[in-house]
Enzyme design. Structure first.
Site, PDB file in Angstrom:
ATOM      1  N   CYS A 172      -4.172   4.269 -10.727  1.00  0.00           N
ATOM      2  CA  CYS A 172      -3.500   2.981 -10.682  1.00  0.00           C
ATOM      3  C   CYS A 172      -2.695   2.817 -11.960  1.00  0.00           C
ATOM      4  CB  CYS A 172      -4.553   1.878 -10.550  1.00  0.00           C
ATOM      5  SG  CYS A 172      -3.858   0.215 -10.447  1.00  0.00           S
ATOM      6  N   HIS A 230      -4.227   0.209  -0.841  1.00  0.00           N
ATOM      7  CA  HIS A 230      -4.349   0.090  -2.305  1.00  0.00           C
ATOM      8  C   HIS A 230      -3.534  -1.120  -2.784  1.00  0.00           C
ATOM      9  CE1 HIS A 230      -4.468   2.076  -6.484  1.00  0.00           C
ATOM     10  NE2 HIS A 230      -3.607   1.082  -6.627  1.00  0.00           N
ATOM     11  N   GLU A 231      -2.329  -1.268  -2.260  1.00  0.00           N
ATOM     12  CA  GLU A 231      -1.461  -2.373  -2.710  1.00  0.00           C
ATOM     13  C   GLU A 231      -1.975  -3.726  -2.220  1.00  0.00           C
ATOM     14  OE1 GLU A 231       0.309  -1.485  -4.980  1.00  0.00           O
ATOM     15  OE2 GLU A 231       0.266   0.633  -4.494  1.00  0.00           O
ATOM     16  N   HIS A 290      -4.705  -5.155  -4.276  1.00  0.00           N
ATOM     17  CA  HIS A 290      -4.290  -5.847  -5.516  1.00  0.00           C
ATOM     18  C   HIS A 290      -4.048  -7.337  -5.268  1.00  0.00           C
ATOM     19  CE1 HIS A 290      -4.106  -2.699  -8.499  1.00  0.00           C
ATOM     20  NE2 HIS A 290      -3.243  -1.956  -7.835  1.00  0.00           N
TER      21      HIS A 290
HETATM   22  C1  SB7 Z   1      -3.132   6.666  -5.194  1.00  0.00           C
HETATM   23  C2  SB7 Z   1      -2.250   5.896  -5.924  1.00  0.00           C
HETATM   24  C3  SB7 Z   1      -1.712   4.743  -5.376  1.00  0.00           C
HETATM   25  C4  SB7 Z   1      -2.072   4.383  -4.111  1.00  0.00           C
HETATM   26  C5  SB7 Z   1      -2.946   5.149  -3.378  1.00  0.00           C
HETATM   27  C6  SB7 Z   1      -3.471   6.285  -3.931  1.00  0.00           C
HETATM   28  C7  SB7 Z   1      -0.738   3.860  -6.119  1.00  0.00           C
HETATM   29  C8  SB7 Z   1      -0.784   3.951  -7.594  1.00  0.00           C
HETATM   30  C9  SB7 Z   1       0.145   2.974  -8.246  1.00  0.00           C
HETATM   31  N1  SB7 Z   1      -0.398   1.668  -8.278  1.00  0.00           N
HETATM   32  O1  SB7 Z   1      -1.210   1.302  -9.250  1.00  0.00           O
HETATM   33  C10 SB7 Z   1      -0.034   0.717  -7.331  1.00  0.00           C
HETATM   34  O2  SB7 Z   1      -0.855  -0.355  -7.252  1.00  0.00           O
HETATM   35 NI    NI Z   2      -2.754   0.069  -8.299  1.00  0.00          NI
END
Ligand code: SB7
Ligand code: NI
EC number: 3.5.1.88
Length: 183
Positions: A110, A153-154, A157
């Site tokens: 992240c 993942h987003e 948040h």
């Molecule tokens: C690995 C990385 C991400 C998503 C899924 C697997 C995004 C990394 C960047 N971020 O921190 C976005 O929130």
């Molecule tokens: Ni992230």
């Protein structure tokens, strides 16, 4: 332009709070924020620009990572088949998901976390997401594999959830139940 200075890190309250719904129709400032977030992602994946501005490569970004507690996310990446995902989304919502789970073999990272975190992150293998796009149009996305992971993942948040909140505390590399691995 957005740089790493704008990205808040662990300990910032916006990473643990639930973000607020964004008013529709989308306001100009919210639309511009999404455009700036997309530009950051593109810059972060451009070797020359990323080196010049010291950007960590990212495939997604959520407004709370900028200290802005609004339900806005941007994603920009290519999947294994070369399909490009280029979205700025308002109020994205997972409307349905599979029982089957998936996880990335390499784990997750992240932009708001400046340390490696070991372990598998169980996710829904398939999700259907509804949102409003940058132009105010409704979107419905059916996702699986890596794209499904990124969007989850987003959206996490927006709900104050970090990827490591999903990792099994005792056995970080325990294989999630009913799951397939994404290499
Ligand atoms: C690995 C990385 C991400 C998503 C899924 C697997 C995004 C990394 C960047 N971020 O921190 C976005 O929130
Ligand atoms: Ni992230």
């Amino acid at each position: 332009m957005i740089t790493m200075k704008d990205i808040v890190r662990e300990g910032h309250p916006s990473l643990v709070n639930v973000a607020k719904d964004v008013e529709l129709p989308i306001r100009d400032d919210d639309k511009q924020l999404l455009l700036d977030m997309l530009e950051f992602l593109k810059n972060s994946q451009d070797e020359e620009i990323a080196t010049k501005y010291d950007l960590r490569a990212g495939v997604g970004l959520a407004a709370p990572q900028l200290g802005i507690e609004k339900r806005l996310i941007a994603v920009f990446f290519e999947d294994a088949d070369g399909k490009v995902y280029n979205y700025g989304l308002v109020n994205p919502k997972i409307v349905s998901h599979s029982v089957e789970q998936s996880y990335m073999a390499a784990g997750e990272g992240c932009l708001s976390v400046d340390r490696p975190v070991e372990g598998y992150v169980p996710r829904h293998a398939r999700v259907t997401i509804k949102a409003t796009d940058l132009n105010g149009n409704p979107v419905k996305l059916r996702l699986k594999g890596y794209p499904a992971i990124v969007f989850q993942h987003e959206i996490d948040h927006l709900n104050g959830i970090m990827f490591y909140d999903h990792i099994n505390k005792e056995f970080p590399y325990a294989v999630p139940d009913n799951s397939t691995v994404i290499e």
